[in-house]
Every structure is written in C-alpha cells, then in structure tokens.
Design a protein around this motif. Structure first.
Motif, mmCIF file in Angstrom:
data_model
loop_
_atom_site.group_PDB
_atom_site.id
_atom_site.type_symbol
_atom_site.label_atom_id
_atom_site.label_comp_id
_atom_site.label_asym_id
_atom_site.label_seq_id
_atom_site.Cartn_x
_atom_site.Cartn_y
_atom_site.Cartn_z
ATOM 1 N N ASN A 82 0.800 -1.225 0.000
ATOM 2 C CA ASN A 82 0.000 0.000 0.000
ATOM 3 C C ASN A 82 0.837 1.282 0.000
ATOM 4 O OD1 ASN A 82 -2.445 1.183 -0.388
ATOM 5 N ND2 ASN A 82 -3.084 1.108 1.752
ATOM 6 N N ARG A 83 0.366 2.216 -0.783
ATOM 7 C CA ARG A 83 0.934 3.533 -1.035
ATOM 8 C C ARG A 83 2.048 3.505 -2.081
ATOM 9 N NH1 ARG A 83 -0.986 6.818 3.204
ATOM 10 N NH2 ARG A 83 -3.048 5.952 3.673
ATOM 11 N N GLY A 84 2.799 2.427 -2.158
ATOM 12 C CA GLY A 84 3.820 2.295 -3.181
ATOM 13 C C GLY A 84 3.253 1.682 -4.455
ATOM 14 N N PRO A 85 4.090 1.597 -5.526
ATOM 15 C CA PRO A 85 3.576 1.210 -6.844
ATOM 16 C C PRO A 85 3.457 -0.285 -7.091
ATOM 17 C CG PRO A 85 5.898 1.771 -7.005
ATOM 18 C CD PRO A 85 5.494 2.048 -5.586
ATOM 19 N N SER A 86 4.053 -1.138 -6.261
ATOM 20 C CA SER A 86 4.195 -2.546 -6.634
ATOM 21 C C SER A 86 3.849 -3.480 -5.476
ATOM 22 C CB SER A 86 5.627 -2.812 -7.115
ATOM 23 O OG SER A 86 5.972 -1.968 -8.186
ATOM 24 N N SER A 87 2.647 -3.302 -4.931
ATOM 25 C CA SER A 87 2.227 -4.155 -3.818
ATOM 26 C C SER A 87 2.120 -5.611 -4.240
ATOM 27 C CB SER A 87 0.883 -3.677 -3.264
ATOM 28 O OG SER A 87 1.013 -2.432 -2.615
ATOM 29 N N LEU A 88 1.631 -5.856 -5.441
ATOM 30 C CA LEU A 88 1.456 -7.227 -5.897
ATOM 31 C C LEU A 88 2.799 -7.933 -6.038
ATOM 32 C CD1 LEU A 88 -0.292 -9.551 -6.878
ATOM 33 C CD2 LEU A 88 -0.313 -8.491 -9.156
ATOM 34 N N ALA A 89 3.761 -7.286 -6.674
ATOM 35 C CA ALA A 89 5.089 -7.892 -6.834
ATOM 36 C C ALA A 89 5.740 -8.128 -5.483
ATOM 37 C CB ALA A 89 5.969 -6.995 -7.700
ATOM 38 N N LEU A 97 -3.341 -5.273 7.276
ATOM 39 C CA LEU A 97 -4.662 -5.549 7.822
ATOM 40 C C LEU A 97 -5.745 -4.812 7.049
ATOM 41 C CD1 LEU A 97 -3.977 -5.493 11.678
ATOM 42 C CD2 LEU A 97 -4.389 -7.492 10.236
ATOM 43 N N HIS A 98 -5.429 -3.613 6.567
ATOM 44 C CA HIS A 98 -6.404 -2.864 5.765
ATOM 45 C C HIS A 98 -6.722 -3.617 4.471
ATOM 46 C CE1 HIS A 98 -8.564 0.302 3.769
ATOM 47 N NE2 HIS A 98 -7.632 0.441 2.842
ATOM 48 N N LEU A 99 -5.699 -4.139 3.815
ATOM 49 C CA LEU A 99 -5.928 -4.939 2.613
ATOM 50 C C LEU A 99 -6.849 -6.118 2.923
ATOM 51 C CD1 LEU A 99 -5.403 -5.999 -0.265
ATOM 52 C CD2 LEU A 99 -3.207 -6.910 0.578
ATOM 53 N N PRO A 110 -14.423 -0.245 1.986
ATOM 54 C CA PRO A 110 -14.057 0.357 0.701
ATOM 55 C C PRO A 110 -12.582 0.737 0.675
ATOM 56 C CG PRO A 110 -15.125 1.992 2.095
ATOM 57 C CD PRO A 110 -15.207 0.677 2.834
ATOM 58 N N LEU A 111 -12.059 0.864 -0.517
ATOM 59 C CA LEU A 111 -10.712 1.387 -0.671
ATOM 60 C C LEU A 111 -10.682 2.859 -0.270
ATOM 61 C CD1 LEU A 111 -9.719 -0.141 -4.121
ATOM 62 C CD2 LEU A 111 -8.843 -0.819 -1.880
ATOM 63 N N LYS A 112 -9.535 3.306 0.234
ATOM 64 C CA LYS A 112 -9.328 4.718 0.547
ATOM 65 C C LYS A 112 -8.668 5.415 -0.643
ATOM 66 C CE LYS A 112 -8.850 3.676 5.470
ATOM 67 N NZ LYS A 112 -7.979 3.750 6.673
ATOM 68 N N ARG A 113 -8.735 6.724 -0.651
ATOM 69 C CA ARG A 113 -8.303 7.494 -1.819
ATOM 70 C C ARG A 113 -6.853 7.223 -2.196
ATOM 71 N NH1 ARG A 113 -5.927 12.458 -2.395
ATOM 72 N NH2 ARG A 113 -6.072 12.856 -0.158
ATOM 73 N N LYS A 114 -5.968 7.042 -1.229
ATOM 74 C CA LYS A 114 -4.546 6.876 -1.518
ATOM 75 C C LYS A 114 -4.112 5.413 -1.599
ATOM 76 C CE LYS A 114 -3.164 11.297 0.540
ATOM 77 N NZ LYS A 114 -2.302 11.965 1.560
ATOM 78 N N ASP A 115 -5.046 4.496 -1.517
ATOM 79 C CA ASP A 115 -4.695 3.081 -1.577
ATOM 80 C C ASP A 115 -4.161 2.691 -2.952
ATOM 81 O OD1 ASP A 115 -5.470 2.590 1.031
ATOM 82 O OD2 ASP A 115 -7.430 1.767 0.500
ATOM 83 N N THR A 116 -3.187 1.782 -2.951
ATOM 84 C CA THR A 116 -2.642 1.258 -4.209
ATOM 85 C C THR A 116 -2.658 -0.276 -4.159
ATOM 86 O OG1 THR A 116 -0.367 1.326 -3.350
ATOM 87 C CG2 THR A 116 -1.159 3.270 -4.546
ATOM 88 N N ILE A 117 -3.765 -0.832 -3.691
ATOM 89 C CA ILE A 117 -3.848 -2.280 -3.496
ATOM 90 C C ILE A 117 -4.857 -2.941 -4.433
ATOM 91 C CG2 ILE A 117 -2.997 -2.340 -1.126
ATOM 92 C CD1 ILE A 117 -5.895 -2.180 -0.166
ATOM 93 N N GLN A 118 -5.456 -2.180 -5.331
ATOM 94 C CA GLN A 118 -6.420 -2.785 -6.245
ATOM 95 C C GLN A 118 -5.764 -3.873 -7.084
ATOM 96 O OE1 GLN A 118 -9.920 -1.840 -6.416
ATOM 97 N NE2 GLN A 118 -9.845 -3.887 -7.359
ATOM 98 N N GLN A 119 -4.497 -3.676 -7.437
ATOM 99 C CA GLN A 119 -3.779 -4.663 -8.246
ATOM 100 C C GLN A 119 -3.714 -6.010 -7.543
ATOM 101 O OE1 GLN A 119 0.839 -3.839 -7.342
ATOM 102 N NE2 GLN A 119 -0.193 -2.027 -8.175
ATOM 103 N N VAL A 120 -3.618 -5.988 -6.236
ATOM 104 C CA VAL A 120 -3.603 -7.241 -5.480
ATOM 105 C C VAL A 120 -4.976 -7.898 -5.529
ATOM 106 C CG1 VAL A 120 -3.218 -8.314 -3.234
ATOM 107 C CG2 VAL A 120 -1.799 -6.375 -3.953
ATOM 108 N N LEU A 121 -6.011 -7.111 -5.298
ATOM 109 C CA LEU A 121 -7.369 -7.642 -5.266
ATOM 110 C C LEU A 121 -7.784 -8.227 -6.613
ATOM 111 C CD1 LEU A 121 -8.907 -4.677 -3.258
ATOM 112 C CD2 LEU A 121 -8.476 -6.976 -2.373
ATOM 113 N N ASP A 122 -7.247 -7.663 -7.704
ATOM 114 C CA ASP A 122 -7.607 -8.111 -9.048
ATOM 115 C C ASP A 122 -6.735 -9.248 -9.570
ATOM 116 O OD1 ASP A 122 -9.561 -6.161 -9.119
ATOM 117 O OD2 ASP A 122 -8.354 -4.725 -10.252
ATOM 118 N N ALA A 123 -5.681 -9.592 -8.851
ATOM 119 C CA ALA A 123 -4.714 -10.573 -9.361
ATOM 120 C C ALA A 123 -5.320 -11.967 -9.414
ATOM 121 C CB ALA A 123 -3.471 -10.585 -8.477
ATOM 122 N N GLU A 124 -4.848 -12.756 -10.378
ATOM 123 C CA GLU A 124 -5.355 -14.120 -10.524
ATOM 124 C C GLU A 124 -4.996 -14.997 -9.328
ATOM 125 O OE1 GLU A 124 -1.620 -15.769 -13.255
ATOM 126 O OE2 GLU A 124 -3.594 -15.436 -14.164
#
Length: 268
Positions: free
Chosen positions: A40-47, A68-70, A79-93
């Motif tokens: 979260n907050r950074g560009p590459s949570s999934l990686a 824990l927020h994720l 819901p996601l918060k405005r600055k969250d960068t975790i959608q990529q994780v939620l969408d991952a296969e």
C-alpha cells in the motif's frame, strides 16, 4: 546464514530488490524478518507480496496496519481509501492464494536466543514480550478462522484506549490490534493516543513515545510504522526500521546480529 530485518516496504518492490542485492541475500542461506506494511501507497504491492510469499520459510512476517487494511477490504467489505494502491492485489489471478497466506502471518514474533521481539508498531511497556506474543496469538487465531470476516468488519476504531486483561470480544481484539500495529504515543498507564503521527517532539500532553518508558527486561525490539522517527529512537535496544521509503526516504535492512544497517535510496 544471516538474519536480516527490513522496514516498511509498502509496495516499493524495486528498492527491496536493490537493498537485498547489496547483501547478496539468498533465501537458501539467509532469513528475512519483515516488520509489517508489505503493501500500500507504493507502486508494486502485488510484486512485493508475490516475492515475500515465494521466500517460504526464509521469511518471518508480521502484519502491519496497511496489511490488515488490505485484508479488511477483501474479507470485511471495507471500501478502498483514496490513496490506496492495493487494487492490483485484489484483481490478481492469485489474489486468493496471496491473501489467504497473508492472513496466516504473525502479529508478533520473538527470538528467545537473541531476546529479540518484532511487531509492526513495537512493544508497549505494560507488556512483556511473552504477553505480546500471547496477545498476538489470540489475534492470529481469529484471522485464520472462519470468523475472520466478523473481525475485519469491526476492526477499525480507537476504543478501547487501554489494555485490560478483563476485556472481552471485539474490544479486546481491537485494542490488541492497535498496540501491535498502530501504536506510537502512550500514557504511563498504557492508554493509547492514536491521532498524533509526527516526530517525538509532537507528543500530546501526558503521552510519550512507547519506547520512552523503562522496562524490567533487556529485550531488543524491532519495529516499523513510524517514519517520522527517521530510524532514530535514542536507544540501541529499540530498532526503528521505517525510514520512509514510500515517501522518498530510504528502505532500511538491518543485520540482526551485527547491527549493521544497509539502506537503499527511494527518492525515485
């Protein structure tokens, strides 16, 4: 074999690789303690999640408030918060695999041989390391259980403000969560102050940094969470590893036996 601890990664995967390269880290030989907030907050949570997951038994992970927020978004319906960068994780296969693995990680770990404790936010003076590990164990059992969704729905909040062994139910779980993942300033009686987030000089009246109070033990404490400290606590036994990588600071890796700190610039 060398044990290293790393501060808040927060999805900054490339700096993590850079700092591990500096010590020639190998999961076949070395171990990595991760002090929470992998995402979260950074560009590459999934990686980042995929990499730490791939380390298997070569990683000891404690969960931070962003982790824990994720999980609360996934399992608790928040819901996601405005600055969250975790959608990529939620969408991952492989989201189900990764998030199930994440909720099976620890809230605190303790190495008796080193007398070394780690949680994301630290160790309040009102608890021994064994107290904290026991409380963490209660939380971990809930996170791994069929009741996890109920916990995540009710996880957020600043009440109760103070630990008591007589607490029950969600109040007990929430205050334990807050000590282990959100704590910065506390009062002498253990009351948490969860709104102040800046440097030590900003302590509200009647409160001090949690590490300012005397302890009866000699336990060293590894923690993250508090970037405004810039890695400085004024005491060697309290090892602050959040040096603000996601804010353009540094990512800090520490050799747990020698105390050497290895840093990677995160300005880019």
């Amino acid at each position: 074999m060398t044990d290293y601890a790393v501060g808040d990664i927060q999805g900054c995967f490339q700096p993590l690789q850079d700092v591990l390269d500096k010590v020639d880290f190998s999961p076949s030989r070395d171990r990595l303690w991760v002090a929470g907030d992998l995402v979260n907050r950074g560009p590459s949570s999934l990686a980042t999640l995929r990499y730490i997951h791939s380390l298997g038994n070569a990683a000891d992970v404690v969960l931070g408030n962003h982790d824990l927020h994720l999980l609360a978004v996934k399992y608790g319906g928040h819901p996601l918060k405005r600055k969250d960068t975790i959608q990529q994780v939620l969408d991952a296969e492989d989201a189900t695999l990764l998030l199930d693995w994440l909720r099976h990680q620890h809230l605190a770990v303790y190495d008796a041989d080193r007398d070394l404790f780690m949680s994301h936010a630290g160790l309040p003076h009102i608890w021994s390391a064994s107290d904290a590990v026991a409380c963490a164990g209660e939380l971990e059992s809930v996170l791994r259980s069929p009741d996890a969704a109920d916990y995540f729905r009710e996880m957020y909040g600043n009440q109760p403000e103070r630990w008591s062994p007589d607490l029950t139910g969600m109040g007990r779980l929430r205050v334990m969560t807050n000590y282990l993942t959100r704590m910065r300033f506390v009062a002498q009686d253990g009351t948490l102050e969860l709104t102040a987030k800046e440097s030590i000089s900003s302590a509200p009246e009647g409160f001090e940094p949690w590490f300012a109070y005397p302890r009866a033990d000699n336990t060293r404490v590894v923690f993250g969470h508090w970037a405004a400290l810039e890695g400085k606590t004024g005491a060697d036994r309290y090892i602050a590893l959040d040096t603000g990588c996601v804010w353009g600071g540094e990512l800090t890796l520490m050799n747990l036996d020698s105390g050497e700190r290895i840093c990677c610039d995160c300005e880019s």
